[in-house]
Design an enzyme around this catalytic site. Structure first.
Site, mmCIF file in Angstrom:
data_model
loop_
_atom_site.group_PDB
_atom_site.id
_atom_site.type_symbol
_atom_site.label_atom_id
_atom_site.label_comp_id
_atom_site.label_asym_id
_atom_site.label_seq_id
_atom_site.Cartn_x
_atom_site.Cartn_y
_atom_site.Cartn_z
ATOM 1 N N ASP A 1 -5.383 -11.042 -15.427
ATOM 2 C CA ASP A 1 -6.314 -11.893 -15.471
ATOM 3 C C ASP A 1 -7.535 -11.675 -15.985
ATOM 4 O OD1 ASP A 1 -7.860 -13.844 -13.593
ATOM 5 O OD2 ASP A 1 -6.382 -13.723 -12.177
ATOM 6 N N ASP B 1 0.738 -1.195 -0.002
ATOM 7 C CA ASP B 1 -0.237 0.092 -0.141
ATOM 8 C C ASP B 1 0.797 1.243 -0.142
ATOM 9 O OD1 ASP B 1 -2.074 2.072 0.524
ATOM 10 O OD2 ASP B 1 -2.012 1.633 2.607
ATOM 11 N N ASP C 1 -1.718 -1.357 -3.933
ATOM 12 C CA ASP C 1 -1.912 -0.592 -5.087
ATOM 13 C C ASP C 1 -1.121 -0.614 -6.259
ATOM 14 O OD1 ASP C 1 -0.014 1.327 -4.277
ATOM 15 O OD2 ASP C 1 -1.467 1.872 -2.710
ATOM 16 N N GLU D 1 -7.591 -21.237 -16.109
ATOM 17 C CA GLU D 1 -7.893 -22.156 -14.910
ATOM 18 C C GLU D 1 -8.993 -23.087 -15.256
ATOM 19 O OE1 GLU D 1 -9.618 -21.075 -10.457
ATOM 20 O OE2 GLU D 1 -10.503 -20.102 -12.135
#
Ligand code: GLC
Length: 563
Positions: free
Chosen positions: A102, A25, A33, A258
Site C-alpha cells: 500500500d 498473530d 504480524d 484507489e
C-alpha cells in the site's frame, strides 16, 4: 489470440488482500504480524491466488490503522521488523506469488519527521511539504474532512499561527505534491521497495493528490459534493505521468489506484496504456450504490436494485473493453463483508450467496480482488455498542453526532451494517480459542460464527464448503482464459432476479447465470444461438435445461460452456 488486450500477469492474476493486523498473530499480543503471514503462505498458495496485497505495514501511530505513516521505510514494530519483512518477501517469491504494498502518500502521519519539522516555523525547510494557510488571511475556505469530528479539513496549529490541511484525520496532514521535493521523496520511497523486489503498489486515495494551492472557495458545481472536487486537481495527471516516467517505467510492476470521485468519463485518462500512468484503479460506483452521497464509508440507504448493480458493472466493462483494465471487488478493509452486503448471511442463504458472489468476481473481465476471509464467507460482526469499535471513522462520527445532540442509537444501528470494523475482525482459522488467530485477546473481537463452520479448518474438510467452492472456481477461471479476456455481454438487463451474461473470445463462449433472489427464478434465453450448454460449475443441483430456458434455485450460480 487476444485481439485488443495485451496479456499481462496482473490481468490474469487473482489478488488476495490481507489486513495484517487481523490475519495471524504469532507473538501473543493480539495483533497480527508479518511472521503470521509467512506461516500462512501455504494456505494462501492453496487458494490458487497469485498476488498478495498487504494493507500498510509501515511505522505508524495507528490513528487510522497504518494509513497514517510516520516512516515509509520501516516496519510497524507491532507487525515485526524489516528482517521479518524480508523473510516474508522471500517466502512469497519462493511460493511463486507476488507482493503488492500500500502506498499512502496523499498524506503522512503528523508524527512523520517531515511534519514535525514543517510545523516548527514558517521558514523551516520542510514547511512546504504540507498545505498551510496563514491565520492572518482569515479563516480558510471550507474543506470537508472524512474523519474530523467537526468535519473540518483545516486544523489550526498555534506554533506558527496557521492552519494545515487534512482531508482525513487531524493526524493525517496532506502532503503538498505541488512541491517537487515531495514528489521526489515519494519516488525514492517507491524505488526503495521496488529494489527490494516488491511487485507493485495499491495507491491510497491517489485521485486526491493534486490541489489548487490558492485554496479557493469550492466552485459552485461542487457545492455539497466535495469528492469530485478533491479528485479533480489541476495537476493530477501530470504527477501520475511523472511518477510513471521516474519510477514505474523502470520496473515490471502493477499499480492500482484507489480513486474515489473518478467516474466513467475520466476512466481512461488513468489507465489507457498510452497515457503511461496506472494499470488499474478502484472506482467507487458500486460502493456508493447503497450509501448517501459523500457518505461512502458510513450512511446506509435501504435497498439497492440488481438492475443498478448490473448497470454499474456493464458500463465499467465497456469503459475498459479496448483500452485500460478494470479491477473487480465487492469489499475490502473499508467496507462491510460482501456476503452480508450483496448476498445474505442468514443460515439459509449464506453458503449460496457467498459462493455466487465469488463466481461473479471470477467470471468478469478485470482483475478480481478478494479480501481475506471472503474465501470462507466471513460475515459482518454487527457490534451493538460503541465500545466494541476501534475504527476512527465510527468513533469520531459517533462523537460528532453525540456533540450535536443527534441520534447515536440510530447511528449504531447503521454501523451494524455499514462500519469498516465489520470487515476487520480477525481471520477465522479453526475452532480453537479466538478462532486460532491469537492465543491472547485479539485487538478487535472475533466473530463467534467461527464455531459454526465459518473457519478454514472445518471448511477444508468439507468438499461442499465455501472455501472448496472458491478453490474450484479459481481453477475454472485459470483454465478458461476467455473468462479473463473475453468480451462481456449482458443478457436481459431488466431482470431483477438473475444476472446473466456471456463471455466470448474467438469461437468460445461461456454463459454465466447468477441468481440474486431468495426464491426460485426462471430465465428464458431465447436470444442465444446455442443448443447445448455444458456445465462447468455450480453451487447447487442443476436442473436440466434445453440450453435456453434455465431454472435457478435461490442464489444459485452456474457457469456453462456453450456449444
Ligand atoms: C483510504 C483507505 C482507508 C483510509 C483512508 C485514509 O480510503 O483505504 O482505509 O482510512 O484512505 O488513508
Amino acid at each position: 489470440m487476444i485481439k485488443e488486450q495485451r496479456r499481462n500477469w496482473w490481468k490474469e492474476g487473482i489478488v488476495y488482500q490481507i489486513y495484517p493486523r487481523s490475519f495471524q498473530d504469532t507473538t501473543g499480543n493480539g495483533i497480527g504480524d508479518l511472521r503470521g503471514i509467512l506461516q500462512r503462505l501455504d494456505y494462501i498458495k492453496s487458494l490458487g491466488v497469485d498476488i498478495i496485497w498487504l494493507n500498510p505495514v509501515y511505522a505508524s501511530p495507528n490513528d487510522d490503522n497504518g494509513y497514517d505513516i510516520a516512516d515509509y521505510r520501516s516496519i510497524m514494530p507491532e507487525f515485526g521488523t524489516m528482517a521479518d519483512f524480508d523473510a516474508l518477501l522471500e517466502g512469497i517469491k519462493l511460493s511463486g506469488l507476488k507482493l503488492v504494498m500500500d502506498l499512502v502518500v496523499n498524506h503522512s502521519s503528523d508524527a512523520h519527521n517531515w511534519f514535525e519539522e514543517s510545523r516548527k516555523s514558517r521558514d523551516n525547510p520542510y514547511r512546504d511539504y504540507y498545505h498551510w494557510w496563514p491565520a492572518e488571511n482569515g479563516t480558510p475556505p471550507k474543506r470537508w474532512s472524512y474523519f474530523d469530528v467537526e468535519g473540518n479539513a483545516w486544523n489550526y496549529d498555534p506554533p506558527t499561527d496557521a492552519y494545515y490541511l487534512h482531508y482525513f484525520s487531524v493526524k493525517q496532514p496532506d502532503l503538498k505534491w505541488e512541491n517537487p521535493k515531495v514528489r521526489n521523496e515519494v519516488y525514492d520511497i517507491m524505488k526503495f521497495w521496488f529494489d527490494k523486489g516488491v511487485d507493485g503498489f495499491r495507491m491510497d486515495v491517489i485521485s486526491f493528490i493534486s490541489k489548487d494551492t490558492a485554496y479557493p472557495e469550492l466552485p459552485e458545481r461542487f457545492k455539497g459534493d466535495f469528492v469530485p472536487y478533491y479528485s479533480d486537481g489541476p495537476k493530477l495527471h501530470e504527477y501520475l505521468h511523472e511518477m510513471h516516467t521516474e519510477v514505474l517505467s523502470k520496473y515490471d510492476v502493477m499499480t492500482v489506484g484507489e480513486a474515489p470521485g473518478i467516474g466513467l468519463d475520466k476512466a481512461l485518462d488513468f489507465v489507457a496504456a498510452d497515457r503511461q500512468e496506472l494499470n488499474m484503479f478502484f472506482h467507487f460506483d458500486l460502493m456508493a450504490l447503497d450509501r448517501e452521497q459523500n457518505e461512502v464509508f458510513t450512511m446506509r440507504k435501504e435497498n439497492w436494485k440488481l438492475t443498478e448493480f448490473k448497470k454499474i458493472h456493464s458500463q465499467w466493462d465497456v469503459a475498459f473493453a479496448k483500452k485500460g483494465w478494470g479491477s473487480m471487488y465487492l469489499n475490502n478493509h473499508d467496507f462491510p463483508r460482501s456476503v452480508s452486503r450483496w448476498g445474505r448471511d442468514s443460515r439459509t442463504h449464506w453458503f449460496k450467496s457467498a459462493t455466487m458472489l465469488q463466481t461473479f468476481l471470477l467470471t468478469m473481465r478485470g482483475t478480481p480482488y478478494f479480501y481475506y476471509g471472503e474465501e470462507i464467507g466471513m460475515t459482518n460482526i454487527k457490534f451493538d455498542k460503541i465500545s466494541d469499535y476501534k475504527d476512527i471513522n465510527t468513533l469520531n462520527r459517533h462523537e460528532s453526532i453525540a456533540r450535536q445532540g443527534g441520534d447515536t442509537e440510530a447511528f449504531l444501528r447503521n454501523e451494524q451494517d455499514a462500519s469498516r470494523d465489520n470487515a476487520r475482525t480477525p481471520m477465522q482459522w479453526n475452532t480453537t480459542a479466538n478462532a486460532g488467530f491469537s492465543t491472547e485477546k485479539p485487538w478487535l473481537k472475533v466473530n463467534s460464527n467461527y464455531k459454526e463452520g465459518v473457519n478454514v479448518a472445518t471448511q477444508e474438510e468439507d468438499a461442499y464448503s465455501v472455501l472448496n467452492y472458491f478453490k474450484r472456481m479459481v481453477q475454472v477461471r485459470k483454465e478458461h482464459l476467455t473468462l479473463v479476456y473475453g468480451e462481456y455481454h449482458l443478457l436481459q438487463e431488466e431482470n431483477e432476479e438473475i444476472y446473466a451474461y456471456t463471455r466470448t473470445m474467438t469461437t468460445e463462449r461461456y454463459l454465466i447465470l447468477l441468481s440474486f433472489s431468495t426464491q426460485r427464478a426462471l430465465i428464458d434465453l431465447n436470444e442465444l444461438a446455442f443448443d447445448k450448454a455444458k456445465l462447468l460449475i455450480s453451487n447447487d443441483d442443476v436442473r436440466s435445461t434445453n440450453g435456453k430456458r434455465f431454472e435457478l434455485y435461490s442464489y444459485q450460480a452456474c457457469v456453462y460452456k456453450l456449444e
